[in-house]
Design an enzyme around this catalytic site. Sequence first.
Site, PDB file in Angstrom:
ATOM      1  N   LYS A 205       0.894  -1.449  -0.043  1.00  0.00           N
ATOM      2  CA  LYS A 205       0.149   0.138   0.181  1.00  0.00           C
ATOM      3  C   LYS A 205       0.606   1.202   0.121  1.00  0.00           C
ATOM      4  CE  LYS A 205      -2.428   1.155   3.545  1.00  0.00           C
ATOM      5  NZ  LYS A 205      -3.572   1.096   4.518  1.00  0.00           N
TER       6      LYS A 205
HETATM    7  C1  5RP Z   1      -3.176   4.184   8.638  1.00  0.00           C
HETATM    8  C2  5RP Z   1      -3.077   3.590   7.847  1.00  0.00           C
HETATM    9  C3  5RP Z   1      -4.589   3.522   6.869  1.00  0.00           C
HETATM   10  O1  5RP Z   1      -4.949   2.286   6.852  1.00  0.00           O
HETATM   11  C4  5RP Z   1      -4.168   4.128   5.454  1.00  0.00           C
HETATM   12  O2  5RP Z   1      -3.419   5.285   5.685  1.00  0.00           O
HETATM   13  C5  5RP Z   1      -5.499   4.323   4.737  1.00  0.00           C
HETATM   14  O3  5RP Z   1      -6.101   5.349   5.258  1.00  0.00           O
HETATM   15  P1  5RP Z   1      -6.395   6.916   4.928  1.00  0.00           P
HETATM   16  O4  5RP Z   1      -6.999   6.714   3.551  1.00  0.00           O
HETATM   17  O5  5RP Z   1      -7.176   7.564   5.987  1.00  0.00           O
HETATM   18  O6  5RP Z   1      -4.894   7.385   4.814  1.00  0.00           O
HETATM   19  O7  5RP Z   1      -2.284   2.849   7.305  1.00  0.00           O
HETATM   20  O8  5RP Z   1      -1.836   3.937   9.690  1.00  0.00           O
END
Ligand code: 5RP
Length: 295
Positions: A205
Site C-alpha cells: 500500500k
Molecule cells: C493508517 C493507515 C491507513 O490504513 C491508511 O493510511 C489508509 O487510510 P487513509 O486513507 O485515511 O490514509 O495505514 O496508518
Amino acid sequence: MADKDGDKIEKNYYADVPFKTNGNFHVKGAANLDWGMKKHLTNIFNPKSGNTVMFAFDHGYFMGSVSGLERLDILIPQLIDHVDVLMATRGALRTCVKPNFRKGIALRVSAGSSMVNEDLSREIVSVDIEDAIRMNADCMAVQVFIGARGQLLSINNLSKVINAGSGYSIPTLGVIAVGKNMERTSQYFKLATRIAAELGANIVKTYYCDDFEDIAAACPVPIVVAGGKKLPEKDALEMAYKSIQGGARGLDMGRNIFQSHNPVIMADAIGKIVHNKYTDKEAWEYYSDKIKSNK
Ligand code: 5RP
C-alpha cells in the site's frame, strides 16, 4: 554489488507492458503461491476486475478516536456491503463488527507509536500469527518506514510477519509510511514499494504520486493506494481514477470515506471506478446525483 551511487543507465519500466509471469491467476506476483494464499488474495482482489476497495479504519491504533470513527459500531455495519475488504485492528473487529459478513479482512498487526510520540517509525509486531488465524485474516498489515529512524525495526517487523504468514498461507500487506520529516516523492515511493515487495510482501500500500505508473510497473505485487488526508470528494475520486489508470489494483481509503459527507455513497462511487471502469467525472456525477436524491 550494486553501485552505491545508484544506477548510471537510463531506467525503463515498460509501464505499458503487462506483467509477464502471472500465468492465469488474477493477482500480480502470486502465480507461484499455494492454494491458501491464492484463496486469501481472491477474498481481497475481485477475480472479475482484479481490483479491490479496502475500507481502512485502523487509524485508532495510533490516532485514537479520529473524526468520523468515533463510533465504529454505528459506522462499520453501514459500509460493509459497499466495500470489498475491511482494514482494521483486532480490537475494532472483535468489539464493533459482527462476524456475519462475507468480506475480506486486512488485519493491522503492527503497533507501537502514537500521535503523542514524535517518532511514529518505531513499531512492533503486536498481533501473533495465531490470533491472525483466529481472526480469519486475509492479509496482515505491517507499517514500513523506509528512510525513517525506525527503518530497520519496520523491516524486521515486516520480515517476521511474512515469515509467519508464509507458514500458514496468509498474505502480508506492506503499508508504506512516510515519516514526519520525509517527503512523499515518487523516488521515495519507488524505493519503498520495491523494497517491501522484494522482502516478500504480497500486497503493497502506498500513496498516489507523480510517475505512479512506473512505481506500479516496478512493483512485482499489486499496489493499493491509500487515500491520505481528507480531500474534496471530487478530488478524491480523481485521485482514485488516476491510481487505477496508473496500474494500482485498488484503493485502501479511510478518511476520504469516513470523513466524506456520505460515506456509503462515497464508497460506492469509488467502487464504480475500481470495478466498473468509471472515469472520475462519471463517478463524481454518480456521487452528486446520489447525494441530491438522498436529500
Ligand atoms: C493508517 C493507515 C491507513 O490504513 C491508511 O493510511 C489508509 O487510510 P487513509 O486513507 O485515511 O490514509 O495505514 O496508518
